[in-house]
Design an enzyme around this catalytic site. Structure first.
Site, PDB file in Angstrom:
ATOM      1  N   LYS A 112       0.821  -1.207   0.000  1.00 42.08           N
ATOM      2  CA  LYS A 112       0.000   0.000   0.000  1.00 42.08           C
ATOM      3  C   LYS A 112       0.864   1.270   0.000  1.00 42.08           C
ATOM      4  CE  LYS A 112      -4.101  -2.181   0.938  1.00 42.08           C
ATOM      5  NZ  LYS A 112      -3.738  -3.573   1.195  1.00 42.08           N
TER       6      LYS A 112
HETATM    7  C1  LIG Z   1      -4.419  -4.729   0.790  1.00 44.71           C
HETATM    8  C2  LIG Z   1      -3.691  -5.999   0.837  1.00 44.71           C
HETATM    9  C3  LIG Z   1      -4.004  -7.057  -0.013  1.00 44.71           C
HETATM   10  C4  LIG Z   1      -5.169  -6.993  -0.992  1.00 44.71           C
HETATM   11  O1  LIG Z   1      -4.944  -6.051  -1.986  1.00 44.71           O
HETATM   12  P1  LIG Z   1      -6.183  -5.497  -2.848  1.00 44.71           P
HETATM   13  O2  LIG Z   1      -5.625  -4.436  -3.708  1.00 44.71           O
HETATM   14  O3  LIG Z   1      -7.159  -4.978  -1.858  1.00 44.71           O
HETATM   15  O4  LIG Z   1      -6.720  -6.645  -3.617  1.00 44.71           O
HETATM   16  C5  LIG Z   1      -3.222  -8.198   0.033  1.00 44.71           C
HETATM   17  N1  LIG Z   1      -2.202  -8.302   0.904  1.00 44.71           N
HETATM   18  C6  LIG Z   1      -1.878  -7.312   1.751  1.00 44.71           C
HETATM   19  C7  LIG Z   1      -0.753  -7.499   2.679  1.00 44.71           C
HETATM   20  C8  LIG Z   1      -2.601  -6.128   1.739  1.00 44.71           C
HETATM   21  O5  LIG Z   1      -2.276  -5.134   2.585  1.00 44.71           O
END
Ligand SMILES: *Cc1c(COP(=O)(O)O)cnc(C)c1O
Length: 463
Positions: A112
């Site tokens: 993120k």
């Molecule tokens: C947010 C997240 C996901 C999922 O990603 P999306 O874009 O919501 O599909 C998977 N793994 C981790 C560690 C995340 O923080």
């Protein structure tokens, strides 16, 4: 570059406004009116470039005149300077033709950060220029919230409120949200699950009076600018392995469909991607939808990969929009049906279009742990549980002749209990975050109630 809503009735916006707004006013998500493409020679020329230069070239066509070249380059440089690896998104090899794309070297140790750090910089530039102030409200299953707080803490023109499901995030995730001491940061523990957090957030956006009064801005994965920032590492990794002269595949641990949708955009831009594989944990609504043709909610089951514990996969609406030939009315009808009945059946044509683009798989809790154990034995790598879901699904779905890149979405130290259970080793936090467990926490417990939440935002934000 113009942005339109997946429900066809919100105002058409430029990149800057689409970014500052987040959710469209008709309840839809913004998508580019057309997808720009890169020529084969332009993709080949990315070979050997820095992450930042690749980011500039890949994202530039989507930004239009919202930022000057200089502004955009500066924002990118600042966004990634705090990462703990000079490659930003390095590749590690797991097995012959299977690679791991490490997306956890940012300040909160999950992918993120790639989007959020950039958005923080871009918001800062845009808001300063316009003398505007916004209230960011986000909902998180753990990683979005910490990444948003890290990106916006201490910025002048922003208050940031993050809703997380009380008791359902890991301790590292919680502390990353509750320990920043800046006055513009507000961590809110909501009594409910992640879907409740997401639902209340949507309610706030759909309450226009409130939305306008506080200058509401959204940075959840529905924000187009976040999807865009995630397109970049599909290019850097594929080019490292020989694209455009060699085809690659990706497996993506998926929850809200943001990360894998970025892979779809990379493909539409001309990156030669053979297969895009959706990997889900026991909350497998996306896998069921692809296999059965029906999107049907049946409650969230908490798992050891909590960032994927969802039933309403917001960005899937963008994929549906394209699968339905960009028919906003059709998408609106599906979403209304889901709100009323908890599900909808995807049309024949649309499900075929989705199956042509995406493969999928689901992994049980036991299989996730077994994958962490096995990979540790075979390679010495410690996988976070989300990444392990990806690796397990990739193994079943990969063509041994095509390089498979599995996205490592978080650092193992963010989920130490599961990793220790599977390997007997407790992964340590990188040194730069060593004092996380000794910092004081600051958090407000809130009910799952729209009026109470809105009152709190009004009261806490700096007017
Ligand atoms: C947010 C997240 C996901 C999922 O990603 P999306 O874009 O919501 O599909 C998977 N793994 C981790 C560690 C995340 O923080």
């Amino acid at each position: 570059m113009r942005y339109i809503s997946t429900r066809g009735e919100a105002p058409v916006l430029g990149f800057g406004e689409a970014m500052l707004t987040g959710l469209a006013r008709d309840g839809g998500l913004y998508v580019p009116e057309t997808i720009p493409t890169l020529l084969v020679d332009e993709i080949r020329a990315l070979g050997g470039l820095s992450y930042e230069e690749t980011a500039f070239r890949v994202m530039r066509p989507f930004v239009g005149d919202a930022f000057s070249d200089d502004e955009f380059r500066t924002a990118i440089a600042k966004a990634y300077q705090g990462f703990g690896h000079t490659a930003r998104a390095p590749l590690v090899q797991l097995a012959p033709n299977h690679f791991l794309l490490e997306l956890f070297h940012g300040p909160t140790l999950a992918f993120k950060d790639f989007a959020m750090q950039l958005i923080g910089q871009l918001f800062q530039i845009a808001l300063k220029r316009e003398g505007r102030r916004v209230t960011i409200v986000g909902a998180t299953s753990g990683d979005t919230g910490s990444a948003a707080i890290e990106a916006f803490r201490g910025l002048d023109n922003v208050d940031v409120f993050i809703l997380f499901p009380e008791g359902r995030v890991s301790e590292v995730q919680r502390r990353q949200m509750t320990t920043p001491s800046e006055a513009n940061v507000h961590a809110l523990a909501l009594k409910g699950d992640f879907d409740d957090c997401q639902a209340r957030l949507k309610d706030m956006f759909n309450h226009f009076e409130f939305r306008d009064a506080v200058g509401l801005a959204g940075v959840n994965s529905i924000n187009w600018a976040r999807v865009l920032a995630q397109v970049v590492y599909y290019f850097t990794s594929a080019v490292s392995l020989g694209a455009p002269d060699r085809t690659v595949s990706f497996t993506v641990p998926t929850g809200n469909f943001g990360d894998i949708f970025a892979g779809y955009i990379a493909k539409r831009m001309g990156l030669p991607i053979d297969n895009l594989v959706i990997a889900t944990n026991q909350n497998d609504i996306l896998h069921r939808c692809l296999t059965r043709g029906r999107y049907q909610m049946d409650g969230v089951k908490p798992s050891i990969s909590p960032s994927m514990d969802i039933q309403i996969s917001s960005n899937f609406e963008r994929a549906l929009f394209d699968a339905y030939g960009r028919d906003g009315k059709a998408v609106s009808a599906l979403m209304a049906e889901m709100k009323e009945t908890g599900g909808f059946t995807v049309s024949q044509g649309a499900i075929q279009a989705l199956r042509d683009l995406f493969a999928s798989g689901r992994v049980s809790e036991e299989e996730t742990l077994a994958t962490i154990t096995a990979m540790h034995k075979a390679t010495g790598e410690l996988l976070c549980p989300h990444t392990a879901v990806g690796v397990a699904v990739a193994d079943v779905n990969r063509d041994r002749n095509v390089p498979m890149i599995t996205l490592a979405t978080a650092h193992p130290a963010k989920f130490p209990d599961a990793v220790e259970k599977a390997t007997g080793q407790r992964p340590g936090l990188p040194e730069r975050m060593g004092d996380l467990f000794s910092r004081p926490e600051r958090v407000t417990s809130v009910p799952n109630d729209l009026a109470a939440l809105e009152a709190l935002v009004h009261e806490r934000r700096k007017a």
